[in-house]
Design a protein around this motif. Structure first.
Motif, PDB file in Angstrom:
ATOM      1  N   CYS A   1       0.823  -1.213   0.000  1.00 26.27           N
ATOM      2  CA  CYS A   1       0.000   0.000   0.000  1.00 26.27           C
ATOM      3  C   CYS A   1       0.859   1.266   0.000  1.00 26.27           C
ATOM      4  N   LEU A   2       1.990   1.236   0.674  1.00 23.81           N
ATOM      5  CA  LEU A   2       2.894   2.387   0.675  1.00 23.81           C
ATOM      6  C   LEU A   2       3.401   2.667  -0.738  1.00 23.81           C
ATOM      7  N   LYS A   3       3.733   1.625  -1.457  1.00 24.65           N
ATOM      8  CA  LYS A   3       4.224   1.790  -2.829  1.00 24.65           C
ATOM      9  C   LYS A   3       3.104   2.284  -3.748  1.00 24.65           C
ATOM     10  N   MET A   4       1.907   1.769  -3.560  1.00 28.06           N
ATOM     11  CA  MET A   4       0.777   2.207  -4.379  1.00 28.06           C
ATOM     12  C   MET A   4       0.395   3.653  -4.054  1.00 28.06           C
ATOM     13  N   THR A   5       0.564   4.039  -2.804  1.00 27.90           N
ATOM     14  CA  THR A   5       0.302   5.429  -2.421  1.00 27.90           C
ATOM     15  C   THR A   5       1.221   6.371  -3.172  1.00 27.90           C
ATOM     16  N   GLN A   6       2.495   6.017  -3.271  1.00 29.42           N
ATOM     17  CA  GLN A   6       3.450   6.863  -3.980  1.00 29.42           C
ATOM     18  C   GLN A   6       3.096   6.983  -5.455  1.00 29.42           C
ATOM     19  N   ILE A   7       2.682   5.885  -6.054  1.00 31.86           N
ATOM     20  CA  ILE A   7       2.279   5.907  -7.468  1.00 31.86           C
ATOM     21  C   ILE A   7       1.084   6.831  -7.661  1.00 31.86           C
ATOM     22  N   ASN A   8       0.120   6.751  -6.763  1.00 29.44           N
ATOM     23  CA  ASN A   8      -1.061   7.609  -6.875  1.00 29.44           C
ATOM     24  C   ASN A   8      -0.716   9.074  -6.627  1.00 29.44           C
ATOM     25  N   LEU A   9       0.276   9.341  -5.794  1.00 29.31           N
ATOM     26  CA  LEU A   9       0.719  10.717  -5.598  1.00 29.31           C
ATOM     27  C   LEU A   9       1.340  11.275  -6.882  1.00 29.31           C
ATOM     28  N   TYR A  10       2.117  10.447  -7.583  1.00 28.38           N
ATOM     29  CA  TYR A  10       2.681  10.861  -8.868  1.00 28.38           C
ATOM     30  C   TYR A  10       1.559  11.200  -9.849  1.00 28.38           C
TER      31      TYR A  10
ATOM     32  N   ASP B   1       5.113 -17.312 -15.328  1.00 32.84           N
ATOM     33  CA  ASP B   1       3.736 -16.844 -15.513  1.00 32.84           C
ATOM     34  C   ASP B   1       3.150 -16.244 -14.244  1.00 32.84           C
ATOM     35  N   VAL B   2       3.974 -15.415 -13.574  1.00 32.09           N
ATOM     36  CA  VAL B   2       3.496 -14.698 -12.390  1.00 32.09           C
ATOM     37  C   VAL B   2       2.755 -13.449 -12.863  1.00 32.09           C
ATOM     38  N   PRO B   3       1.625 -13.088 -12.233  1.00 30.25           N
ATOM     39  CA  PRO B   3       1.046 -13.679 -11.028  1.00 30.25           C
ATOM     40  C   PRO B   3       0.026 -14.779 -11.292  1.00 30.25           C
ATOM     41  N   ASN B   4      -0.256 -15.053 -12.575  1.00 31.72           N
ATOM     42  CA  ASN B   4      -1.362 -15.954 -12.895  1.00 31.72           C
ATOM     43  C   ASN B   4      -1.188 -17.356 -12.328  1.00 31.72           C
ATOM     44  N   SER B   5       0.031 -17.901 -12.432  1.00 27.71           N
ATOM     45  CA  SER B   5       0.261 -19.261 -11.929  1.00 27.71           C
ATOM     46  C   SER B   5       0.053 -19.328 -10.419  1.00 27.71           C
TER      47      SER B   5
ATOM     48  N   GLU C   1       3.985  -3.592  -9.355  1.00 25.30           N
ATOM     49  CA  GLU C   1       3.976  -3.668  -7.888  1.00 25.30           C
ATOM     50  C   GLU C   1       3.018  -4.762  -7.424  1.00 25.30           C
ATOM     51  N   PHE C   2       1.919  -4.924  -8.138  1.00 21.03           N
ATOM     52  CA  PHE C   2       0.968  -5.989  -7.814  1.00 21.03           C
ATOM     53  C   PHE C   2       1.620  -7.353  -8.008  1.00 21.03           C
ATOM     54  N   GLU C   3       2.353  -7.506  -9.098  1.00 17.37           N
ATOM     55  CA  GLU C   3       3.077  -8.765  -9.323  1.00 17.37           C
ATOM     56  C   GLU C   3       4.028  -9.060  -8.169  1.00 17.37           C
ATOM     57  N   ASP C   4       4.781  -8.039  -7.744  1.00 16.35           N
ATOM     58  CA  ASP C   4       5.723  -8.217  -6.633  1.00 16.35           C
ATOM     59  C   ASP C   4       4.984  -8.605  -5.356  1.00 16.35           C
ATOM     60  N   PHE C   5       3.827  -7.991  -5.146  1.00 16.32           N
ATOM     61  CA  PHE C   5       3.034  -8.311  -3.955  1.00 16.32           C
ATOM     62  C   PHE C   5       2.630  -9.783  -3.953  1.00 16.32           C
ATOM     63  N   VAL C   6       2.123 -10.261  -5.074  1.00 19.74           N
ATOM     64  CA  VAL C   6       1.685 -11.659  -5.165  1.00 19.74           C
ATOM     65  C   VAL C   6       2.868 -12.592  -4.931  1.00 19.74           C
ATOM     66  N   GLU C   7       4.019 -12.257  -5.496  1.00 24.73           N
ATOM     67  CA  GLU C   7       5.222 -13.067  -5.274  1.00 24.73           C
ATOM     68  C   GLU C   7       5.595 -13.103  -3.792  1.00 24.73           C
ATOM     69  N   ASN C   8       5.500 -11.946  -3.132  1.00 24.15           N
ATOM     70  CA  ASN C   8       5.865 -11.880  -1.708  1.00 24.15           C
ATOM     71  C   ASN C   8       4.898 -12.675  -0.836  1.00 24.15           C
TER      72      ASN C   8
ATOM     73  N   GLN D   1      11.642 -16.081  -1.102  1.00 25.59           N
ATOM     74  CA  GLN D   1      11.385 -14.907  -1.932  1.00 25.59           C
ATOM     75  C   GLN D   1      12.123 -15.017  -3.261  1.00 25.59           C
ATOM     76  N   GLY D   2      13.362 -15.480  -3.209  1.00 26.01           N
ATOM     77  CA  GLY D   2      14.137 -15.648  -4.431  1.00 26.01           C
ATOM     78  C   GLY D   2      13.539 -16.688  -5.353  1.00 26.01           C
ATOM     79  N   MET D   3      13.067 -17.804  -4.799  1.00 24.73           N
ATOM     80  CA  MET D   3      12.462 -18.851  -5.604  1.00 24.73           C
ATOM     81  C   MET D   3      11.113 -18.403  -6.164  1.00 24.73           C
ATOM     82  N   SER D   4      10.391 -17.619  -5.395  1.00 31.50           N
ATOM     83  CA  SER D   4       9.095 -17.110  -5.859  1.00 31.50           C
ATOM     84  C   SER D   4       9.269 -16.221  -7.076  1.00 31.50           C
TER      85      SER D   4
END
Length: 308
Positions: free
Chosen positions: A11-20, A153-157, A103-110, A145-148
């Motif tokens: 959410c912090l990262k998405m907040t920054q994007i929305n501020l931009y 086919d992230v985030p779909n898989s 950022e959403f992709e990274d979130f799903v991976e995390n 995290q590294g293996m994720s």
């Protein structure tokens, strides 16, 4: 550490994007105000009739001789300047949407990494790579995290796997208080990101693009699909000459009312990403016991992990 921590960081990262995005919105608004002021002034000056409002020259220096070369000249009328501001604003919104999806992709991976760290039985065996079970028990979160991040086919898989683990995830995707098929929204934004990065935000064949999104969301069968799903996708394109352009500009709610009221398409789309991320966290948080141990699989779990 908890799934909520992962969501809050996202959410912090998405907040920054929305501020931009909001900053770009204000910059464009100021530019339009200046253009309107000039237009009003020019209307009272006959000598400016037919003259361009702005002239832009582009140049470069020769690598061999450093000679000065002009390679572009743009003379814009008042109306062309207005159009240019809106197109530039839309282009900035497109790139910010692409960043939001990444950022959403990274979130799903995390989330996937943390879930696998808590419960080694969650992941398919191929996701662990060339490792023994004895070695796996000693791996820390960073390894997961590294293996994720290596998963294809992230985030779909990953989302497909989550749908199998949580019976009601797919149900809420389709039927929810937002009135939007979130699975379709995520598939659409994913394809938007691809077009923005590789084609400058302009689709080559809109009909084929729509079919591809519907197939990605598993909503097309033998060439048939729901008209509402088709309309949902089409609403994010421009009209006329911009019919193949991904259009993310604000839509005035009532142009006749002298108030700056509008629907933010950008907020709408990024909101779908955040809503889906929140939904995933809710699923996992509900499946943890008071000590933070997962209840979403009947397999060996790590001991001594507690929620913050």
């Amino acid at each position: 550490m908890s799934f909520l921590d992962i969501f809050e960081d996202y959410c912090l990262k998405m907040t920054q994007i929305n501020l931009y995005q909001r900053s770009m919105q204000q910059i464009a608004k100021k530019e339009i105000t200046e253009i309107e002021r000039f237009a009003e002034f020019a209307a009272g000056e006959p000598t400016l009739a037919g003259k361009p409002m702005s002239i832009q020259k582009m140049y470069f220096h020769s690598a061999r001789h450093r000679d000065h070369y002009n390679y572009g000249l743009v003379a814009n009328s008042i109306e062309e300047r207005r159009t240019s501001v809106f197109l530039h604003k839309n282009k900035q919104y497109q790139w910010l949407l692409a960043e939001a999806y990444e950022e959403f992709e990274d979130f799903v991976e995390n989330v996937y990494a943390y879930a696998g760290y808590l419960d080694n039985g969650l992941w398919p065996l191929q996701d662990y790579g060339n490792i023994t079970l004895n070695d796996l028990s000693s791996k820390e979160l960073e390894w997961f995290q590294g293996m994720s991040r290596k998963k294809k086919d992230v985030p779909n898989s990953i989302i497909r796997l989550f749908r199998k683990k949580f019976d009601d995830l797919r149900k809420v995707e389709v039927s929810n208080e937002l009135g939007v098929n979130l699975g379709l929204a995520i598939a659409l934004i994913e394809q938007f990101r691809h077009v923005i990065v590789h084609r400058g935000g302009v689709v080559g064949d809109k009909e084929e693009f729509i079919k591809r999104v519907l197939r990605k969301a598993n909503l097309e069968r033998n060439g048939k699909y729901d008209e509402e799903d088709d309309s949902f996708i089409r609403q994010y394109f421009g009209a006329g000459d911009y019919g193949n352009v991904i259009m993310l500009l604000e839509v005035p709610t009532d142009p006749e009312v002298p108030l700056d009221t509008y629907i933010s398409i950008f907020d709408e789309l990024t909101g779908y990403l955040i809503a889906y991320s929140h939904l995933l966290c809710e699923q996992f948080e509900e499946m943890q016991d008071d000590d933070g141990a997962p209840k979403f699989a009947r397999t060996r779990i790590r001991q001594g992990i507690t929620k913050r």
